[in-house]
Design an enzyme around this catalytic site. Structure first.
Site, mmCIF file in Angstrom:
data_model
loop_
_atom_site.group_PDB
_atom_site.id
_atom_site.type_symbol
_atom_site.label_atom_id
_atom_site.label_comp_id
_atom_site.label_asym_id
_atom_site.label_seq_id
_atom_site.Cartn_x
_atom_site.Cartn_y
_atom_site.Cartn_z
ATOM 1 C CB THR A 151 34.353 40.937 56.559
ATOM 2 O OG1 THR A 151 34.707 42.217 56.000
ATOM 3 C CG2 THR A 151 33.656 41.115 57.877
ATOM 4 C CG ASP A 152 35.978 37.720 50.983
ATOM 5 O OD1 ASP A 152 36.444 38.729 50.407
ATOM 6 O OD2 ASP A 152 35.992 36.594 50.479
ATOM 7 C CD1 TRP A 153 36.923 44.737 49.476
ATOM 8 C CD2 TRP A 153 37.726 43.319 50.999
ATOM 9 N NE1 TRP A 153 38.119 45.243 49.943
ATOM 10 C CE2 TRP A 153 38.625 44.397 50.885
ATOM 11 C CE3 TRP A 153 38.023 42.312 51.918
ATOM 12 C CZ2 TRP A 153 39.794 44.501 51.635
ATOM 13 C CZ3 TRP A 153 39.197 42.407 52.669
ATOM 14 C CH2 TRP A 153 40.058 43.484 52.525
ATOM 15 N N GLY A 154 32.498 42.799 51.881
ATOM 16 C CA GLY A 154 31.046 42.776 51.848
ATOM 17 C C GLY A 154 30.425 41.589 52.544
ATOM 18 C CB ALA A 155 31.791 38.633 54.107
#
EC number: 3.2.1.21
Length: 772
Positions: free
Chosen positions: A286-290
């Site tokens: 994931t992108d960070w927090g996605a």
């Protein structure tokens, strides 16, 4: 079997004309089915050259307990500056994995270089340089104990002219982006450092990229990129496919929704397109927090969550026990992760993860020096080829021993403070200034920042050259309407166009910078404008001013920003950069693709961005609508001139090739027959000027029933004055095909193709036809 998003036309029949507030949608169930489900998630097979890595990875996974497997599916905190960290399994000798930003060099640490940005690599149009830059950056990552670079970027592609992260990618064209990301991946991974190619996919705006809460505490979801199957394949997937073909070991899924399903839980994208159609053998992070779902995201093809997961953990074990997730899916998630580690031989002679990434540079730490003398020529050449000369009246450049140089503009000097690039903001509203007045703009903002070993500002390099020549230098960096010495031989004006992650730009120009240029040009007959631009920068206010004799789009050259410019200004190096986007005469010429989409009407809680233009972005749109640009895609001047002739086209086999590629086992990148070379094109180029120079020969194809022309080849060649060179282009089946959504195949067209070769997308002196 793969499911198409739509057999013809646009996939989502949204009621675009009737978005009334009284019919506000409050539940995502309204959108169910718009992105078709594809299950189960295919297991990695070890296809291509991955077999040995998969054998080792499977043996490793077989030794893990359930708890150990789960801990490898998400990041944890560490005592390093690594952006993400996979914790070690000490009993099996696995030291963990350090992931760090970003695609233009390391951020937030010391003893590393600040490289030219993606947009500058795009402006270079130079395959070899992209590879070398990647290799030397990879050396730095490796020395610092960074297992995976969070880059390169091919999403955004550049659909929205004001896109805040366009500068991190290469070009507003899938072919150019695909070639350059391929070489970058190969270069980086030659140093045994993993790449995380991002952001997958259709991540074309920063506005509403993350969920927000409005004034009434209602949740506004991330924007949905609504895109049909044909457009997806022919534009946005194309460079990702090239990255997978090149051996990319990781793809990062994006924040946005695609056809109203979050990208990191979109089974059509992850299971169907990436892991089945493209045969991707690495893992998805994931992108960070996605991450927006728990078990559903794992079943949809997500493998690893960063920076940590609040929904997986023991829930994965529970899901396996109750049958909502197969144990084989968890094993595949970890096998893909570990196969990447083994694929790059990180199990042997790789530094300890994060060894050169202290959590705080101000705290006591060991100095791990990652810079090297061998990188200097590539750093400088990357900066040089970042520059595109778009205007040069009456030979204003190169400079000819000026006695008095006057330097103006807020962009000429080095920033007054420098903190290793740690300051950035992940917000998603449009409030940022579009110019950077704190010093010269060598890189854009956000996680793509880097930490240069130094910043050689333009004024510093100009003063050094003036000292050597005995010239005088005057300067004023702050005044909007400065005094100009009447005897100035040249006035150099430095402005910039800033962009950063988290925000889309507000305009393609700004009144302050335009006023500075106009005021100086009104008092100096030889005004040269240098723009350090993180994206498209229009110049309608002064481009035709009689006293503006030269204009340079310098882009984001990195730490050698001044040294590179001075070599070009004085003719020690020749300009060879070309625009990787179209510069319009007026911002309005970009039409609906100027600005990002906004929440509105019934979709105010579920913002929609409808890609109804299909494949017609940037120069394709200008061609379709008959709009004359200020500067065409691929345009750029040199200190010499070139003449084109002798275009020849030959088919590589007798007979008529089949419409669809032959069936074959899927390898990383897809059906290998897509890359069969069907046609060879050659042309002759002669340097008709008085100095040596590099020309970027560009080949465009007009496919029946498609855009007027699409870039399908380029070759950058150094030609001595008076000499000639032959350029050769190979056209693959994919280059000559369009995506058939009904057949779910790339399809050759029966009919007449047009083949163009020339200097840019609008200056194509050679043209022939090709019939299939």
């Amino acid at each position: 079997m793969l499911t198409s998003w739509g057999k013809t036309g646009f996939v989502l029949a949204l009621a675009l004309g009737g978005r009334a507030a009284e019919n506000v949608i409050t539940s995502d169930t309204f959108f169910y089915g718009e992105s078709p489900p594809v299950y189960p998630s295919p297991e990695g097979t070890g296809a291509g050259d991955w077999a040995s890595a998969y054998t080792k990875a499977r043996a490793f996974v077989a030794q893990l307990s359930d708890d150990e497997k789960i801990q490898l599916t998400a990041g944890v905190s560490s005592n390093t500056a690594c952006s993400g960290f996979i914790q070690p399994i000490d009993r099996l000798g696995f030291p963990g994995i350090c992931m760090s930003d970003a695609g233009n060099g390391l951020r937030g640490t010391d003893y590393v270089n600040g490289w030219s940005s993606g947009i500058s690599v795009g402006a270079s149009w130079n395959r070899d340089l992209a590879h070398s830059r990647g290799a030397y950056m990879g050396q730095e990552y490796r020395k610092k104990g960074v297992n995976m670079i969070l880059g390169p970027v091919v999403g955004p592609l550049g659909r929205v002219a004001l896109g805040g992260r366009n500068w991190e990618g290469y070009a507003a064209d899938p072919y150019l982006s695909g070639v350059l990301v391929s070489e970058s991946v190969k270069g980086l991974q030659s140093q045994k450092v993993a790449t995380s190619v991002k952001h997958f996919i259709a991540n074309e705006q920063e506005t509403n990229r993350n969920p927000t809460t409005d004034s009434e505490r209602n949740v506004v979801q991330s924007v949905s990129s609504n895109i049909d199957d044909k457009t997806m394949h022919e534009l946005y997937l194309w460079p990702f496919q090239d990255a997978v073909l090149a051996g990319a070991t990781n793809l990062m899924c994006s924040y946005n929704r695609v056809n109203n399903s979050y990208a990191c839980q979109n089974s059509k994208l992850l299971n169907g397109v990436l892991k089945t159609e493209l045969g991707f053998q690495g893992y998805v992070v994931t992108d960070w927090g996605a991450q927006h779902a728990g078990i559903a995201s794992a079943n949809a093809g997500l493998d690893v969550v960063m920076p940590r997961s609040s929904t997986w953990n023991s829930n994965l074990t529970t899901a396996i026990a109750n049958g909502t997730m197969e144990a084989s899916r968890l094993d595949d998630m970890i096998t893909r992760l570990m196969a990447t580690w083994y694929y790059l031989d990180q199990d042997t002679e790789f530094p300890s993860p994060g060894v050169g990434m202290p959590s705080s540079p101000s705290a006591a730490h060991q100095a791990v020096i990652a810079t090297s003398p061998e990188a200097k020529p590539i750093l400088l050449q990357s900066a040089i080829e970042s520059h595109v000369l778009v205007k040069n009246t009456d030979g204003a450049l190169p400079l000819k021993s000026p006695k008095l140089i006057s330097v103006f503009g807020y962009d000429a000097y080095a920033p007054l403070t420098y903190d290793l690039g740690n300051n950035f903001d992940f917000s998603s509203t449009r409030v940022r200034s579009d110019l950077y007045k704190n010093g010269t703009l060598y890189v854009g903002g956000g996680s793509g920042l880097n930490s240069p070993a130094y910043i050689d500002a333009p004024i510093d390099a100009i003063k050094r050259r003036a000292y050597e020549d005995g010239s005088s230098v005057l300067w004023d960096f702050t005044s909007e309407n400065p005094s100009v010495d009447y005897t100035s031989d040249v006035c150099l004006v430095f402005i910039n166009a800033y962009a950063t992650e988290g925000y889309d730009r507000q305009a393609l120009s700004d009144t302050h910078s335009d006023s500075v240029v106009e005021n100086i040009a009104g008092n100096c007959s030889n005004t040269i404008v240098v723009v350090h631009n993180a994206g498209i920068r229009t110049a309608e206010a002064w481009v035709d001013h009689a006293n503006v004799t030269a204009i340079i789009y310098a882009h984001l050259p990195g730490q050698d920003i001044g040294r590179a410019l001075v070599r070009l200004l004085y003719g020690e190096s020749n300009f060879s950069g070309r625009l990787p986007y179209t510069v319009a005469k007026n911002s309005s010429d970009y039409g609906s693709l100027l600005e990002p989409s906004q929440p509105e009407g019934k979709y105010q809680y579920f913002p929609q961005s409808d890609f109804s233009e299909g494949v017609y972005i940037d120069y394709r749109a200008f061609d379709k609508d008959g709009i004359v640009p200020q500067y065409a895609f691929g345009y750029g001047l040199s200190y010499t001139t070139f003449e084109y002739s002798d275009l020849k086209i030959s088919k590589n086999s007798d007979g008529v090739p089949s419409i669809y590629p032959a069936k074959a086992s899927i390898l990383p990148g897809g059906n290998p027959h897509l890359f069969d070379e069907l046609v060879t094109v050659t042309a002759k180029i002669r340097n008709t000027g008085n100095v040596d120079g590099q020309e970027v020969a560009q080949l465009y194809v007009g496919i029946p029933d498609g855009p007027v022309r699409q870039l399908r080849g380029f070759d950058k060649v150094l030609i001595e004055s008076g000499s000639s060179a032959t350029v050769t282009f190979s056209l693959t089946r994919r280059d000559l095909s369009t995506w058939d959504a009904n057949a779910q195949e790339w399809s050759l067209q029966r009919g007449t193709y047009k083949i163009f070769v020339g200097r840019d997308s609008r200056d194509l002196p050679l043209e022939e036809t090709l019939v299939f």
